[in-house]
Enzyme design. Structure first.
Site, PDB file in Angstrom:
ATOM      1  N   ASP A 184      40.918  28.785  47.721  1.00 36.00           N
ATOM      2  CA  ASP A 184      40.737  27.399  48.129  1.00 36.00           C
ATOM      3  C   ASP A 184      39.334  26.778  47.582  1.00 36.00           C
ATOM      4  O   ASP A 184      38.173  27.677  47.989  1.00 36.00           O
ATOM      5  CB  ASP A 184      40.896  27.295  49.793  1.00 36.00           C
ATOM      6  CG  ASP A 184      42.229  27.526  50.109  1.00 36.00           C
ATOM      7  OD1 ASP A 184      43.192  27.405  49.499  1.00 36.00           O
ATOM      8  OD2 ASP A 184      42.469  27.970  51.486  1.00 36.00           O
ATOM      9  N   ARG A 232      45.865  23.763  59.163  1.00 35.57           N
ATOM     10  CA  ARG A 232      44.895  24.540  58.187  1.00 35.57           C
ATOM     11  C   ARG A 232      43.640  23.875  58.410  1.00 35.57           C
ATOM     12  O   ARG A 232      43.378  22.502  58.192  1.00 35.57           O
ATOM     13  CB  ARG A 232      45.030  24.519  56.769  1.00 35.57           C
ATOM     14  CG  ARG A 232      44.363  25.360  55.990  1.00 35.57           C
ATOM     15  CD  ARG A 232      44.896  25.514  54.585  1.00 35.57           C
ATOM     16  NE  ARG A 232      43.794  24.906  53.837  1.00 35.57           N
ATOM     17  CZ  ARG A 232      43.825  24.680  52.554  1.00 35.57           C
ATOM     18  NH1 ARG A 232      44.414  25.390  51.793  1.00 35.57           N
ATOM     19  NH2 ARG A 232      43.032  23.906  52.125  1.00 35.57           N
ATOM     20  N   HIS A 271      45.593  31.155  43.933  1.00 34.78           N
ATOM     21  CA  HIS A 271      44.407  30.562  44.068  1.00 34.78           C
ATOM     22  C   HIS A 271      43.354  30.900  45.038  1.00 34.78           C
ATOM     23  O   HIS A 271      43.598  31.623  45.926  1.00 34.78           O
ATOM     24  CB  HIS A 271      44.800  28.859  44.202  1.00 34.78           C
ATOM     25  CG  HIS A 271      45.150  28.856  45.605  1.00 34.78           C
ATOM     26  ND1 HIS A 271      46.484  28.905  45.818  1.00 34.78           N
ATOM     27  CD2 HIS A 271      44.726  28.085  46.742  1.00 34.78           C
ATOM     28  CE1 HIS A 271      46.791  28.750  47.341  1.00 34.78           C
ATOM     29  NE2 HIS A 271      45.877  28.157  47.713  1.00 34.78           N
ATOM     30  N   HIS A 311      44.977  33.902  47.107  1.00 36.72           N
ATOM     31  CA  HIS A 311      46.215  33.695  48.097  1.00 36.72           C
ATOM     32  C   HIS A 311      47.415  33.032  47.720  1.00 36.72           C
ATOM     33  O   HIS A 311      47.188  32.278  46.635  1.00 36.72           O
ATOM     34  CB  HIS A 311      45.787  33.301  49.632  1.00 36.72           C
ATOM     35  CG  HIS A 311      45.479  32.089  49.540  1.00 36.72           C
ATOM     36  ND1 HIS A 311      44.104  31.714  49.202  1.00 36.72           N
ATOM     37  CD2 HIS A 311      45.975  30.842  50.148  1.00 36.72           C
ATOM     38  CE1 HIS A 311      44.119  30.172  49.589  1.00 36.72           C
ATOM     39  NE2 HIS A 311      45.141  29.835  49.930  1.00 36.72           N
TER      40      HIS A 311
END
Ligand code: SIN
Length: 276
Positions: A97, A266, A95, A251
Site C-alpha cells: 500500500d 480499511r 502490492h 499482500h
C-alpha cells in the site's frame, strides 16, 4: 484474559485470540506481535468505526487514501467492497500500500464487516524472507539500487473505464500524480531488518538501468518474492481485524467468491521516508 499469539507459519503472520483492540492492557502484546510477525489477525472484534479509528491512532496519524471511496460517516475510513455483480476485487494484484508516496503508509488495518460464505482470503508475502533468501552478491548489487513507484497507471485517468472506477469503488483519478523513488533494499524503521521494497503493482522501473535490464531484474524479483515459502494466508471471520506492515510485506486479495458480497473497512497509518 491474556491474549494468545499463535504464529500462522514459521515465517510470517500470527493470529491473536482473546484480545480487544480497545483494551490498554492488550496493547503491548498486540504491538510486539505486529513487530515480530509483520501481519496479525486479531480475531472477533465487536467494534465501531470510532473504535477502529482509535486503534489506528495508537500507531500514528491516519493517512487517508486518496483513491478508495471513503465511509460517508467517517471519511478517514476507506471502504473495500466487492458487490455480487462485480468481477474484480480491489487489491487483487500483489502490492504494497502507498509505495508511490514519498513517505509510504506504515501499516493498513482492515476490519471484516460482511464476508462471502467462502473465499475472499488475503495473502501476504514477507519481503524480509525474500531478501534473506538472496545470495550475498545479489544483496550487494540490489543494495546500491533505487526504484521508481507510481500511482498514475494504477489509479489515474487510464483506469476511468475500469469496473472499479465506473462502479464508484475507486475515485479521484485526477489526483493520481504521485511518483516516488525508494531504495530497492530498505532497512525497516521499526525492526532494523533488511527487506526488499519493490512490488508488481506500483514499481515501474529501476533508476539508472537500461529498460531491458530494469524489466529483467524486476521480473526476477517479482517471481522470487512470491515464493509460497515466504507467505501466509488470512482466512477471515466476521469481526476480525488484520493489520499488516507495508514496509515488510506484499499482500493480495483473493478474488474467488463470484456472486457474493465482501465488505471491509480499511485505515492506513502514516509512515516515513524509507532509507537503505
Ligand atoms: C487491500 O489491498 O488493501 C485489500 C486487501 C483485501 O481486501 O483483502
Amino acid at each position: 484474559m491474556v491474549p494468545t499469539v499463535i504464529p500462522m507459519t514459521g515465517t510470517v503472520g500470527a493470529e491473536i485470540h482473546g484480545a480487544d483492540v480497545r483494551n490498554d492492557d492488550h496493547w503491548p502484546t498486540i504491538r510486539q506481535a505486529f513487530i515480530d510477525h509483520s501481519v496479525i489477525t486479531i480475531r472477533a472484534q465487536t467494534i465501531t468505526p470510532d473504535d477502529h479509528i482509535a486503534f489506528a491512532q495508537r500507531w500514528g496519524d491516519i493517512n487517508v487514501n486518496r483513491f478508495f471511496t471513503p465511509l460517508e460517516s467517517h471519511p478517514n475510513i476507506a471502504v473495500v467492497l466487492k458487490n455480487p455483480d462485480d468481477t474484480t476485487a480491489i487489491g487483487e494484484m500483489w502490492h504494497t500500500d502507498h509505495s508511490y508516496d514519498t513517505a509510504p503508509a506504515m501499516c493498513s488495518i482492515l476490519h471484516a464487516i460482511d464476508l462471502p460464505p467462502y473465499g475472499g482470503d488475503t495473502c501476504f508475502a514477507s519481503q524480509y524472507a525474500a531478501y534473506d533468501a538472496l545470495s550475498d552478491p545479489m544483496k550487494t548489487f540490489l543494495g546500491g539500487l533505487s526504484a521508481w513507484h507510481s500511482s498514475r497507471h494504477a489509479f489515474g485517468a487510464a483506469t476511468l473505464d475500469h469496473e472499479q472506477a465506473k462502479g464508484g469503488r475507486l475515485h479521484n483519478q485526477d489526483k493520481a500524480t504521485q511518483d516516488a523513488l525508494h531504495p530497492v533494499v530498505i532497512t525497516h524503521p521499526l525492526s532494523g531488518r533488511k527487506a526488499l521494497y519493490v512490488n508488481p503493482d506500483f514499481t515501474t522501473h529501476i533508476e539508472g538501468l537500461a529498460e531491458p535490464e530494469s524489466k529483467a531484474l524486476l521480473a526476477f524479483l517479482f517471481e522470487h518474492c512470491q515464493n509460497p515459502d515466504y507467505q501466509c494466508r488470512v482466512r477471515w471471520q466476521e469481526g476480525d481485524i488484520t493489520m499488516w506492515d507495508n514496509r515488510a510485506l506484499w499482500h493480495k486479495a483473493i478474488n474467488d467468491y463470484a456472486g457474493h458480497r465482501r465488505y471491509m473497512h480499511r485505515i492506513t497509518v502514516e509512515g516515513c521516508a524509507l532509507t537503505k
